[in-house]
Design a protein around this motif. Structure first.
Motif, PDB file in Angstrom:
ATOM      1  N   UNK A   7       5.379  -4.294 -15.726  1.00 11.12           N
ATOM      2  CA  UNK A   7       5.379  -4.307 -17.044  1.00 11.12           C
ATOM      3  C   UNK A   7       6.071  -5.194 -17.590  1.00 11.12           C
ATOM      4  N   UNK A   8       7.287  -5.668 -17.402  1.00  8.18           N
ATOM      5  CA  UNK A   8       8.179  -6.924 -17.879  1.00  8.18           C
ATOM      6  C   UNK A   8       7.389  -7.977 -18.026  1.00  8.18           C
ATOM      7  N   UNK A   9       6.725  -8.456 -16.717  1.00  2.00           N
ATOM      8  CA  UNK A   9       6.011  -9.605 -16.660  1.00  2.00           C
ATOM      9  C   UNK A   9       4.932  -9.770 -17.698  1.00  2.00           C
ATOM     10  N   UNK A  10       4.141  -8.750 -17.627  1.00  2.00           N
ATOM     11  CA  UNK A  10       3.067  -8.653 -18.797  1.00  2.00           C
ATOM     12  C   UNK A  10       3.573  -8.747 -20.004  1.00  2.00           C
ATOM     13  N   UNK A  11       4.717  -8.095 -20.207  1.00  2.00           N
ATOM     14  CA  UNK A  11       5.081  -8.104 -21.777  1.00  2.00           C
ATOM     15  C   UNK A  11       5.466  -9.535 -22.121  1.00  2.00           C
ATOM     16  N   UNK A  12       5.929 -10.206 -21.085  1.00  2.00           N
ATOM     17  CA  UNK A  12       6.559 -11.554 -21.383  1.00  2.00           C
ATOM     18  C   UNK A  12       5.379 -12.595 -21.532  1.00  2.00           C
ATOM     19  N   UNK A  13       4.111 -12.104 -20.818  1.00  2.00           N
ATOM     20  CA  UNK A  13       2.765 -13.091 -20.917  1.00  2.00           C
ATOM     21  C   UNK A  13       2.136 -12.706 -22.275  1.00  2.00           C
ATOM     22  N   UNK A  14       2.700 -11.798 -22.893  1.00  2.00           N
ATOM     23  CA  UNK A  14       2.156 -11.495 -24.448  1.00  2.00           C
ATOM     24  C   UNK A  14       1.219 -10.365 -24.737  1.00  2.00           C
ATOM     25  N   UNK A  15       1.204  -9.677 -23.622  1.00  2.00           N
ATOM     26  CA  UNK A  15       0.278  -8.204 -23.716  1.00  2.00           C
ATOM     27  C   UNK A  15       1.333  -7.163 -24.237  1.00  2.00           C
ATOM     28  N   UNK A  16       0.635  -6.527 -25.094  1.00  2.00           N
ATOM     29  CA  UNK A  16       1.286  -5.312 -25.981  1.00  2.00           C
ATOM     30  C   UNK A  16       1.467  -4.167 -25.196  1.00  2.00           C
ATOM     31  N   UNK A  17       2.142  -3.243 -25.685  1.00  2.00           N
ATOM     32  CA  UNK A  17       2.426  -1.954 -24.824  1.00  2.00           C
ATOM     33  C   UNK A  17       0.995  -1.162 -24.949  1.00  2.00           C
ATOM     34  N   UNK A  18       0.231  -1.300 -26.000  1.00  2.00           N
ATOM     35  CA  UNK A  18      -0.948  -0.302 -25.644  1.00  2.00           C
ATOM     36  C   UNK A  18      -2.007  -1.040 -24.436  1.00  2.00           C
ATOM     37  N   UNK A  19      -1.935  -2.192 -24.546  1.00  2.00           N
ATOM     38  CA  UNK A  19      -2.743  -2.930 -23.416  1.00  2.00           C
ATOM     39  C   UNK A  19      -2.080  -2.484 -22.099  1.00  2.00           C
ATOM     40  N   UNK A  20      -0.651  -2.735 -22.021  1.00  2.00           N
ATOM     41  CA  UNK A  20      -0.193  -2.490 -20.862  1.00  2.00           C
ATOM     42  C   UNK A  20      -0.270  -0.838 -20.372  1.00  2.00           C
ATOM     43  N   UNK A  21      -0.366  -0.032 -21.216  1.00  2.00           N
ATOM     44  CA  UNK A  21      -0.601   1.410 -20.945  1.00  2.00           C
ATOM     45  C   UNK A  21      -1.974   1.665 -20.362  1.00  2.00           C
ATOM     46  N   UNK A  22      -2.794   0.911 -20.417  1.00  2.00           N
ATOM     47  CA  UNK A  22      -4.135   0.933 -19.890  1.00  2.00           C
ATOM     48  C   UNK A  22      -4.286   1.062 -18.244  1.00  2.00           C
ATOM     49  N   UNK A  23      -3.029   0.475 -17.569  1.00  2.00           N
ATOM     50  CA  UNK A  23      -2.967   0.292 -16.193  1.00  2.00           C
ATOM     51  C   UNK A  23      -2.584   1.747 -15.676  1.00  2.00           C
ATOM     52  N   UNK A  24      -3.618   2.037 -14.629  1.00  3.52           N
ATOM     53  CA  UNK A  24      -3.245   3.148 -13.818  1.00  3.52           C
ATOM     54  C   UNK A  24      -2.216   2.916 -12.702  1.00  3.52           C
ATOM     55  N   UNK A  25      -1.113   3.296 -12.812  1.00  7.49           N
ATOM     56  CA  UNK A  25      -0.223   2.877 -11.810  1.00  7.49           C
ATOM     57  C   UNK A  25       0.953   3.745 -11.718  1.00  7.49           C
ATOM     58  N   UNK A  26       1.470   4.174 -10.420  1.00  8.72           N
ATOM     59  CA  UNK A  26       0.829   3.692  -9.155  1.00  8.72           C
ATOM     60  C   UNK A  26      -0.793   4.230  -9.260  1.00  8.72           C
ATOM     61  N   UNK A  27      -1.510   3.265  -8.460  1.00  6.85           N
ATOM     62  CA  UNK A  27      -2.903   3.536  -8.821  1.00  6.85           C
ATOM     63  C   UNK A  27      -3.468   4.671  -7.841  1.00  6.85           C
ATOM     64  N   UNK A  28      -4.393   5.564  -8.226  1.00  6.82           N
ATOM     65  CA  UNK A  28      -5.034   6.595  -7.558  1.00  6.82           C
ATOM     66  C   UNK A  28      -4.632   7.904  -8.192  1.00  6.82           C
ATOM     67  N   UNK A  29      -5.280   8.865  -7.920  1.00 10.29           N
ATOM     68  CA  UNK A  29      -4.925  10.354  -8.182  1.00 10.29           C
ATOM     69  C   UNK A  29      -3.697  10.543  -7.062  1.00 10.29           C
ATOM     70  N   UNK A  30      -2.818  11.474  -7.532  1.00  4.77           N
ATOM     71  CA  UNK A  30      -1.815  11.885  -6.540  1.00  4.77           C
ATOM     72  C   UNK A  30      -2.007  12.739  -5.608  1.00  4.77           C
ATOM     73  N   UNK A  31      -2.649  12.458  -4.553  1.00  2.98           N
ATOM     74  CA  UNK A  31      -3.172  13.547  -3.433  1.00  2.98           C
ATOM     75  C   UNK A  31      -2.446  13.163  -2.080  1.00  2.98           C
ATOM     76  N   UNK A  32      -1.040  12.581  -2.347  1.00  2.86           N
ATOM     77  CA  UNK A  32      -0.239  12.149  -1.087  1.00  2.86           C
ATOM     78  C   UNK A  32      -0.857  11.269  -0.227  1.00  2.86           C
ATOM     79  N   UNK A  33      -1.873  10.529  -0.638  1.00  7.01           N
ATOM     80  CA  UNK A  33      -2.412   9.568   0.246  1.00  7.01           C
ATOM     81  C   UNK A  33      -1.529   8.731   0.936  1.00  7.01           C
ATOM     82  N   UNK A  34      -1.548   8.433   2.377  1.00  6.90           N
ATOM     83  CA  UNK A  34      -0.729   7.466   3.337  1.00  6.90           C
ATOM     84  C   UNK A  34      -1.355   6.432   3.858  1.00  6.90           C
ATOM     85  N   UNK A  35      -2.659   6.924   4.398  1.00  9.86           N
ATOM     86  CA  UNK A  35      -3.592   5.850   5.138  1.00  9.86           C
ATOM     87  C   UNK A  35      -4.233   5.241   3.998  1.00  9.86           C
TER      88      UNK A  35
END
Length: 221
Positions: A174-202
């Motif tokens: 987030x800090x790097x993307x902000x420094x690259x010029x993206x605003x908070x609304x754009x950064x908030x679009x990122x799904x991170x950590x990626x994926x639904x929380x199903x306890x995925x390991x493999x």
């Protein structure tokens, strides 16, 4: 369906919707034929949802059959998780492109049947031009590869942008993307950590969680 209507429907560039009035079989092809407002709304809803079915318009019933270009998934990073994600997305009807300039990893042997792009991620995504039917997932954990892709994806109308990594990793991102010029609304679009929380390991479990989240986002859940 007349042969001429079928030809126009199959040969025309999507998005198209074939509207058939029941029971007399009168037909319109949206958006090429003059279409009443209520039918336009039904056609646009069918195209948005990729869903065919009957709709009532006043005293009439019409069957709406949409024809869209395939949904796309652009995977940045020819990593182990991508080997599970790519075929899973293909089964779900996505046209998959794996983006990674590292030719030793991004090979037909590791990704059989998938489109492979060996350009640098920002150049690849600029050329691929994510649209509202495109999902983008970055998986490399390498800011030199993921960040350029995210900068392009977040300035596009892609319906889903996800990035693999822990919360700590994402905070630094987030800090790097902000420094690259993206605003908070754009950064908030990122799904991170990626994926639904199903306890995925493999890797297959991670792929499942990602595709579940992509489908949920696509369906407005």
């Amino acid at each position: 369906m007349t042969p001429e209507t079928l030809r126009r429907f199959l040969d025309g560039a999507p998005p198209l919707a074939l509207l058939t009035r029941l029971p007399d079989g009168a037909q319109l092809l949206y958006p090429h034929d003059a279409t009443p407002a209520a039918l336009r709304a039904a056609a646009e809803a069918a195209l948005r949802d990729d869903r065919a079915g009957p709709v009532a318009v006043g005293e009439e019933t019409w069957f709406v059959q949409p024809r869209n270009a395939p949904l796309r998934l652009l995977i940045v990073g020819a990593v182990h998780a991508a080997q599970s994600l790519a075929p899973m997305a293909a089964v779900l009807g996505f046209a998959v492109t794996v983006v990674d300039p590292r030719r030793a990893f991004n090979t037909p042997e590791r990704f059989p049947g998938m489109a492979l792009d060996h350009a640098w991620p920002d150049e690849a995504l600029e050329a691929l031009a994510p649209d509202a039917r495109t999902a983008v997932v970055t998986l490399t954990h390498d800011p030199k590869l993921d960040d350029p892709a995210l900068l392009v994806a977040l300035r596009s109308p892609a319906f889903y942008v996800g990035a693999l990594g822990s919360r700590r990793t994402h905070a630094k991102r987030v800090e790097r993307l902000r420094e690259a010029g993206l605003d908070a609304a754009a950064i908030a679009r990122i799904a991170a950590p990626v994926g639904l929380d199903i306890g995925a390991v493999t890797a297959p479990e991670i792929a499942l969680s990602v595709m579940a989240q992509v489908v949920a986002r696509r369906r407005g859940k």
